[in-house]
Scaffold this motif. Sequence first.
Motif, PDB file in Angstrom:
ATOM      1  N   LYS A 343       0.830  -1.204   0.000  1.00  0.00           N
ATOM      2  CA  LYS A 343       0.000   0.000   0.000  1.00  0.00           C
ATOM      3  C   LYS A 343       0.866   1.256   0.000  1.00  0.00           C
ATOM      4  O   LYS A 343       0.583   2.231  -0.710  1.00  0.00           O
ATOM      5  CB  LYS A 343      -0.917  -0.001   1.233  1.00  0.00           C
ATOM      6  N   ARG A 344       1.943   1.216   0.768  1.00  0.00           N
ATOM      7  CA  ARG A 344       2.853   2.380   0.798  1.00  0.00           C
ATOM      8  C   ARG A 344       3.487   2.584  -0.582  1.00  0.00           C
ATOM      9  O   ARG A 344       3.597   3.716  -1.056  1.00  0.00           O
ATOM     10  CB  ARG A 344       3.937   2.154   1.865  1.00  0.00           C
ATOM     11  N   ALA A 345       3.856   1.491  -1.221  1.00  0.00           N
ATOM     12  CA  ALA A 345       4.456   1.596  -2.558  1.00  0.00           C
ATOM     13  C   ALA A 345       3.459   2.221  -3.541  1.00  0.00           C
ATOM     14  O   ALA A 345       3.822   3.092  -4.343  1.00  0.00           O
ATOM     15  CB  ALA A 345       4.893   0.222  -3.041  1.00  0.00           C
ATOM     16  N   ALA A 346       2.219   1.784  -3.478  1.00  0.00           N
ATOM     17  CA  ALA A 346       1.196   2.319  -4.390  1.00  0.00           C
ATOM     18  C   ALA A 346       0.961   3.803  -4.124  1.00  0.00           C
ATOM     19  O   ALA A 346       0.826   4.603  -5.066  1.00  0.00           O
ATOM     20  CB  ALA A 346      -0.104   1.529  -4.224  1.00  0.00           C
ATOM     21  N   ASP A 347       0.901   4.185  -2.838  1.00  0.00           N
ATOM     22  CA  ASP A 347       0.690   5.602  -2.491  1.00  0.00           C
ATOM     23  C   ASP A 347       1.843   6.459  -3.001  1.00  0.00           C
ATOM     24  O   ASP A 347       1.635   7.574  -3.529  1.00  0.00           O
ATOM     25  CB  ASP A 347       0.556   5.759  -0.972  1.00  0.00           C
ATOM     26  N   LEU A 348       3.081   5.957  -2.844  1.00  0.00           N
ATOM     27  CA  LEU A 348       4.248   6.724  -3.294  1.00  0.00           C
ATOM     28  C   LEU A 348       4.259   6.876  -4.808  1.00  0.00           C
ATOM     29  O   LEU A 348       4.637   7.935  -5.339  1.00  0.00           O
ATOM     30  CB  LEU A 348       5.534   6.023  -2.811  1.00  0.00           C
ATOM     31  N   ARG A 349       3.843   5.828  -5.517  1.00  0.00           N
ATOM     32  CA  ARG A 349       3.788   5.926  -6.983  1.00  0.00           C
ATOM     33  C   ARG A 349       2.772   6.979  -7.419  1.00  0.00           C
ATOM     34  O   ARG A 349       2.998   7.739  -8.362  1.00  0.00           O
ATOM     35  CB  ARG A 349       3.445   4.561  -7.587  1.00  0.00           C
ATOM     36  N   GLN A 350       1.661   7.018  -6.708  1.00  0.00           N
ATOM     37  CA  GLN A 350       0.636   8.024  -7.024  1.00  0.00           C
ATOM     38  C   GLN A 350       1.173   9.432  -6.773  1.00  0.00           C
ATOM     39  O   GLN A 350       0.946  10.358  -7.572  1.00  0.00           O
ATOM     40  CB  GLN A 350      -0.618   7.792  -6.174  1.00  0.00           C
ATOM     41  N   MET A 351       1.888   9.610  -5.664  1.00  0.00           N
ATOM     42  CA  MET A 351       2.453  10.917  -5.337  1.00  0.00           C
ATOM     43  C   MET A 351       3.493  11.325  -6.386  1.00  0.00           C
ATOM     44  O   MET A 351       3.575  12.489  -6.779  1.00  0.00           O
ATOM     45  CB  MET A 351       3.092  10.870  -3.946  1.00  0.00           C
ATOM     46  N   ALA A 352       4.265  10.355  -6.849  1.00  0.00           N
ATOM     47  CA  ALA A 352       5.279  10.646  -7.870  1.00  0.00           C
ATOM     48  C   ALA A 352       4.620  11.083  -9.173  1.00  0.00           C
ATOM     49  O   ALA A 352       5.120  11.990  -9.868  1.00  0.00           O
ATOM     50  CB  ALA A 352       6.146   9.405  -8.101  1.00  0.00           C
ATOM     51  N   ALA A 353       3.509  10.449  -9.496  1.00  0.00           N
ATOM     52  CA  ALA A 353       2.814  10.798 -10.746  1.00  0.00           C
ATOM     53  C   ALA A 353       2.142  12.163 -10.643  1.00  0.00           C
ATOM     54  O   ALA A 353       1.957  12.840 -11.665  1.00  0.00           O
ATOM     55  CB  ALA A 353       1.765   9.728 -11.059  1.00  0.00           C
ATOM     56  N   ALA A 354       1.810  12.565  -9.424  1.00  0.00           N
ATOM     57  CA  ALA A 354       1.073  13.828  -9.260  1.00  0.00           C
ATOM     58  C   ALA A 354       1.975  15.050  -9.188  1.00  0.00           C
ATOM     59  O   ALA A 354       1.544  16.167  -9.496  1.00  0.00           O
ATOM     60  CB  ALA A 354       0.212  13.753  -7.998  1.00  0.00           C
ATOM     61  N   THR A 355       3.222  14.858  -8.771  1.00  0.00           N
ATOM     62  CA  THR A 355       4.096  16.023  -8.572  1.00  0.00           C
ATOM     63  C   THR A 355       4.686  16.525  -9.898  1.00  0.00           C
ATOM     64  O   THR A 355       4.916  15.745 -10.831  1.00  0.00           O
ATOM     65  CB  THR A 355       5.242  15.680  -7.595  1.00  0.00           C
ATOM     66  N   ASN A 356       4.968  17.847  -9.943  1.00  0.00           N
ATOM     67  CA  ASN A 356       5.588  18.446 -11.126  1.00  0.00           C
ATOM     68  C   ASN A 356       7.100  18.621 -10.960  1.00  0.00           C
ATOM     69  O   ASN A 356       7.784  19.086 -11.866  1.00  0.00           O
ATOM     70  CB  ASN A 356       4.958  19.819 -11.407  1.00  0.00           C
ATOM     71  N   ASP A 357       7.582  18.278  -9.776  1.00  0.00           N
ATOM     72  CA  ASP A 357       9.019  18.403  -9.488  1.00  0.00           C
ATOM     73  C   ASP A 357       9.713  17.093  -9.866  1.00  0.00           C
ATOM     74  O   ASP A 357       9.503  16.066  -9.212  1.00  0.00           O
ATOM     75  CB  ASP A 357       9.201  18.694  -8.000  1.00  0.00           C
ATOM     76  N   PRO A 358      10.554  17.096 -10.914  1.00  0.00           N
ATOM     77  CA  PRO A 358      11.184  15.834 -11.360  1.00  0.00           C
ATOM     78  C   PRO A 358      12.103  15.214 -10.306  1.00  0.00           C
ATOM     79  O   PRO A 358      12.201  13.990 -10.199  1.00  0.00           O
ATOM     80  CB  PRO A 358      11.966  16.253 -12.618  1.00  0.00           C
ATOM     81  N   VAL A 359      12.759  16.052  -9.511  1.00  0.00           N
ATOM     82  CA  VAL A 359      13.659  15.519  -8.474  1.00  0.00           C
ATOM     83  C   VAL A 359      12.844  14.802  -7.398  1.00  0.00           C
ATOM     84  O   VAL A 359      13.177  13.691  -6.959  1.00  0.00           O
ATOM     85  CB  VAL A 359      14.497  16.663  -7.848  1.00  0.00           C
ATOM     86  N   GLU A 360      11.773  15.493  -6.978  1.00  0.00           N
ATOM     87  CA  GLU A 360      10.903  14.878  -5.951  1.00  0.00           C
ATOM     88  C   GLU A 360      10.263  13.600  -6.493  1.00  0.00           C
ATOM     89  O   GLU A 360      10.171  12.594  -5.778  1.00  0.00           O
ATOM     90  CB  GLU A 360       9.814  15.863  -5.542  1.00  0.00           C
ATOM     91  N   ALA A 361       9.851  13.632  -7.751  1.00  0.00           N
ATOM     92  CA  ALA A 361       9.224  12.449  -8.344  1.00  0.00           C
ATOM     93  C   ALA A 361      10.180  11.265  -8.355  1.00  0.00           C
ATOM     94  O   ALA A 361       9.788  10.126  -8.050  1.00  0.00           O
ATOM     95  CB  ALA A 361       8.750  12.765  -9.757  1.00  0.00           C
ATOM     96  N   GLU A 362      11.428  11.531  -8.696  1.00  0.00           N
ATOM     97  CA  GLU A 362      12.413  10.439  -8.738  1.00  0.00           C
ATOM     98  C   GLU A 362      12.646   9.869  -7.344  1.00  0.00           C
ATOM     99  O   GLU A 362      12.748   8.650  -7.163  1.00  0.00           O
ATOM    100  CB  GLU A 362      13.738  10.973  -9.320  1.00  0.00           C
ATOM    101  N   GLN A 363      12.725  10.776  -6.344  1.00  0.00           N
ATOM    102  CA  GLN A 363      12.925  10.303  -4.972  1.00  0.00           C
ATOM    103  C   GLN A 363      11.733   9.438  -4.514  1.00  0.00           C
ATOM    104  O   GLN A 363      11.905   8.403  -3.868  1.00  0.00           O
ATOM    105  CB  GLN A 363      13.083  11.508  -4.030  1.00  0.00           C
TER     106      GLN A 363
END
Length: 476
Positions: A343-363
């Motif tokens: 569940k944590r992995a899925a939530d993090l993937r969603q957050m990565a897809a939603a952000t416009n910051d490429p550095v934050e998305a990669e992290q």
Amino acid sequence: MERFPRLLLAGVFLLTAALGAVQGARVRHLRESEAFFRWIMAAAVNERLFQDDSQEYKDAELFSLSNSLSSGLDELLPDTPPSGEGEVSAISQVSGNYENDRRLWNLARSDEMAKARTAFVDMAKKRELRFAQDIQYAEAQAGGVGIFNLFFGFRKVAANFIWIQVDRFWHQGNMYRMVALMKTCVALDPHFIEAYLIGAWHLAYNATAKMYDTPWAQREWDPRYNACVGEKERYYYLAIDFLKDGIRRNPRNYKLFFDLGFGVYNQKLKDYENAVKYLSEAVRLPHERWVPRQLFISQELNGQFEEALAGWEDYVARFPGTQTATEVAPRRIQRNRAKIAEKRAADLRQMAAATNDPVEAEQLRIEAREARNAALAIWTTLGDKDGDAYRLRLEAIEMREQKRYLEAVALLDKARWELAELWDELSALIMDTKQEAGIPLSVSESKALLRNADAGICKGMPEAEQQKVRERMTKR
């Protein structure tokens, strides 16, 4: 005294009459208080758990008066108010803990509640209270000594005789004749727990054993239950009504809560939210050791992995060395840890897809990968059919993300044969993957999609309820 024997006898007579009057008033006060206390408990459990509101009766009006007259309950209120729709009164919250029963009994017979108690007796005599409809205290009082009281004095015996007839009908296969007699049994003896349990079992299990689930297109909306029901599903809700009636009259019996939560909501309706609700009530009362296990399993099925994990860990700590603690609990603990990581992995993937910051998305993607690998490691270590099925499912999802659709479908197909409980979920994933990849569906899959399009919606269903179903389907 020898000179005035008649005066002595008269004095004794007057004293006896006065003591009799005092004792009679005391007994009447206790009987009224006892009936009032039982009604309070029934009204409280209805408000706290069921929220069934009937404008035909005056229970809500009297319960509001009772709450306004009560005092001294603040110190007994729980730190966290019970969840549920609407505001829950102080008496309802206090009644959630059976250790407060003595305080509520003292309240029911106190002078501060005299006005509400008098109103209760008056309303009960007029049959204006829904939760005092069994063997009416007020009716018996109004009748004095008569045929009614002579008969109902033996109501438990009569209930047992009628139950024998219910059992005879059961063995004869006369299911339709049993329901009315079962209701008569509990009307005569509202504390006949086995009658409630076996009656609900007949309704939810035996009466529906040879029926197919009603297709959604043939179900109709029933506002009493806020649900789509067909002939089969209606028996489930009759069983629910029967058990709820038993709970209102016997709010301190965990078996009724258990059968409602596990027997009907979990096993028959797959309604895990309500299963958790009533199993949580069962474990708050004195119960057998196996009751919490079904709560933890229902919490896992309801997606409450953290609560289920905490429950299993607490169980192991309290009952170390038992077969459940050494063989069952460790695997359940691992399952829930793996699902928390997924569940944590899925939530993090969603957050990565939603952000416009490429550095934050990669992290975020890196953290999601770590959580996914943690889950995969647990499933691999678990190793049996459960572990293999969940591991294959996780690998298939990753392949789908890499657009390796055929490999993903092959893994999902293998996984669903490993674990029956995942069959529906994995079949849905296979269809989603095929549609995303443009792979043709089989005939059975096409039919399943047509059926799923109607799932959850039925004739007469309010638009607001239909919208809730659509939102639920979208989240899946």
